[in-house]
Design an enzyme around this catalytic site. Structure first.
Site, PDB file in Angstrom:
ATOM      1  N   PHE A  13       0.827  -1.202   0.000  1.00 42.82           N
ATOM      2  CA  PHE A  13       0.000   0.000   0.000  1.00 42.82           C
ATOM      3  C   PHE A  13       0.862   1.254   0.000  1.00 42.82           C
ATOM      4  O   PHE A  13       1.812   1.369   0.778  1.00 42.82           O
ATOM      5  CB  PHE A  13      -0.905   0.041   1.238  1.00 42.82           C
ATOM      6  CG  PHE A  13      -2.146  -0.790   1.136  1.00 42.82           C
ATOM      7  CD1 PHE A  13      -3.324  -0.233   0.664  1.00 42.82           C
ATOM      8  CD2 PHE A  13      -2.138  -2.116   1.520  1.00 42.82           C
ATOM      9  CE1 PHE A  13      -4.486  -0.995   0.574  1.00 42.82           C
ATOM     10  CE2 PHE A  13      -3.280  -2.895   1.441  1.00 42.82           C
ATOM     11  CZ  PHE A  13      -4.465  -2.334   0.962  1.00 42.82           C
ATOM     12  N   ASP A  14       0.496   2.186  -0.854  1.00 40.99           N
ATOM     13  CA  ASP A  14       1.004   3.546  -0.763  1.00 40.99           C
ATOM     14  C   ASP A  14       0.379   4.181   0.484  1.00 40.99           C
ATOM     15  O   ASP A  14      -0.598   3.655   1.025  1.00 40.99           O
ATOM     16  CB  ASP A  14       0.607   4.293  -2.036  1.00 40.99           C
ATOM     17  CG  ASP A  14       0.965   5.760  -2.001  1.00 40.99           C
ATOM     18  OD1 ASP A  14       2.103   6.083  -1.622  1.00 40.99           O
ATOM     19  OD2 ASP A  14       0.095   6.588  -2.338  1.00 40.99           O
ATOM     20  N   LEU A  15       0.914   5.307   0.925  1.00 43.77           N
ATOM     21  CA  LEU A  15       0.376   5.973   2.118  1.00 43.77           C
ATOM     22  C   LEU A  15      -0.439   7.207   1.753  1.00 43.77           C
ATOM     23  O   LEU A  15      -1.665   7.209   1.869  1.00 43.77           O
ATOM     24  CB  LEU A  15       1.511   6.338   3.072  1.00 43.77           C
ATOM     25  CG  LEU A  15       1.116   7.037   4.383  1.00 43.77           C
ATOM     26  CD1 LEU A  15       0.134   6.198   5.189  1.00 43.77           C
ATOM     27  CD2 LEU A  15       2.363   7.344   5.219  1.00 43.77           C
ATOM     28  N   ASP A  16       0.213   8.263   1.297  1.00 43.27           N
ATOM     29  CA  ASP A  16      -0.477   9.519   0.986  1.00 43.27           C
ATOM     30  C   ASP A  16      -1.414   9.331  -0.205  1.00 43.27           C
ATOM     31  O   ASP A  16      -0.984   8.941  -1.291  1.00 43.27           O
ATOM     32  CB  ASP A  16       0.532  10.619   0.656  1.00 43.27           C
ATOM     33  CG  ASP A  16       1.447  10.947   1.826  1.00 43.27           C
ATOM     34  OD1 ASP A  16       0.967  10.896   2.970  1.00 43.27           O
ATOM     35  OD2 ASP A  16       2.636  11.243   1.589  1.00 43.27           O
TER      36      ASP A  16
END
Length: 223
Positions: A13-16
């Site tokens: 997963f990416d965060l932002d």
């Protein structure tokens, strides 16, 4: 590139823009950095959305035509504001906690892969109380040695003893898709973050979803 989500064990997963809405903290930090550099920030802060996703060095160089030395100064000013004020000026998207928990229940291993510096990323996951849902939290280095998304993904896979062959990336920007494809992984693009359908389709996202809960359907069904 088009791959199916069959036999997925690891979900990166990416965060932002994927887990958290970090617009306020990031754009305020950019404004602070620009002012410290003697650059007048844009009146329309929405234009600073371009800083959410790619590396800070590259963004300052591309959008404000700074050389490498000035970009380094700008990044340091950014961090001067971000660490005490901007880092936790964000919110968890609706449905994220439930989706991560459901993926865990399906036996999937979750890995964070963000271009945000790793210490900050870990703090944010702790702040939201979801760090324990992840097998490993991988982020960018504090210097320029690991800032590109593909490099972060490679590092994340290696650190979690995972493989691109049984992993999939989830992100909201072209950088997530391109980074995943560069090392042979499929990518799910999400539309609730900072990218749009046109951007994700142009870079060849394997799947595009409007809501985070749809990720579970793709990974569970393999289509």
């Amino acid at each position: 590139m088009t791959k199916t989500a069959n036999n997925i064990k690891y979900v990166l997963f990416d965060l932002d823009g994927t887990i958290s809405d970090s617009y306020e903290g990031i754009t305020k930090s950019v404004v602070y950095a620009l002012e410290k550099m003697g650059i007048t920030p844009p009146e329309n802060r929405e234009t600073l959305r371009v800083f959410i996703g790619p590396s800070l060095w590259g963004s300052f160089m591309t959008h404000y035509h700074l050389d490498a030395d000035d970009a380094e100064r700008a990044v340091q000013y950014y961090r001067e504001y971000y660490a005490p004020h901007g880092m936790l000026d964000c919110k968890l998207y609706d449905g994220v906690r439930e989706t991560l928990t459901e993926l865990n229940a399906l036996g999937k291993k979750l890995i964070l892969a963000t271009s945000k510096p790793e210490p900050a990323a870990v703090q944010i996951l702790k702040h939201f109380g979801i760090l324990d849902l992840f097998e490993f939290a991988a982020g960018a280095s504090l210097d320029t040695s690991r800032t590109e998304k593909a490099d972060v993904i490679k590092y994340a896979l290696k650190s979690a003893h995972a493989s691109a062959d049984n992993s999939i990336m989830v992100g909201d920007r072209l950088y997530d898709v391109a980074g995943a494809h560069k090392i042979g992984m499929p990518c799910i693009g999400v539309l609730y973050g900072y990218g749009d359908r046109e951007e994700l389709e142009a870079v060849g996202a394997d799947y595009i979803v409007s809501e985070i809960k749809d990720i579970v359907k793709i990974i569970a069904n393999g289509t």
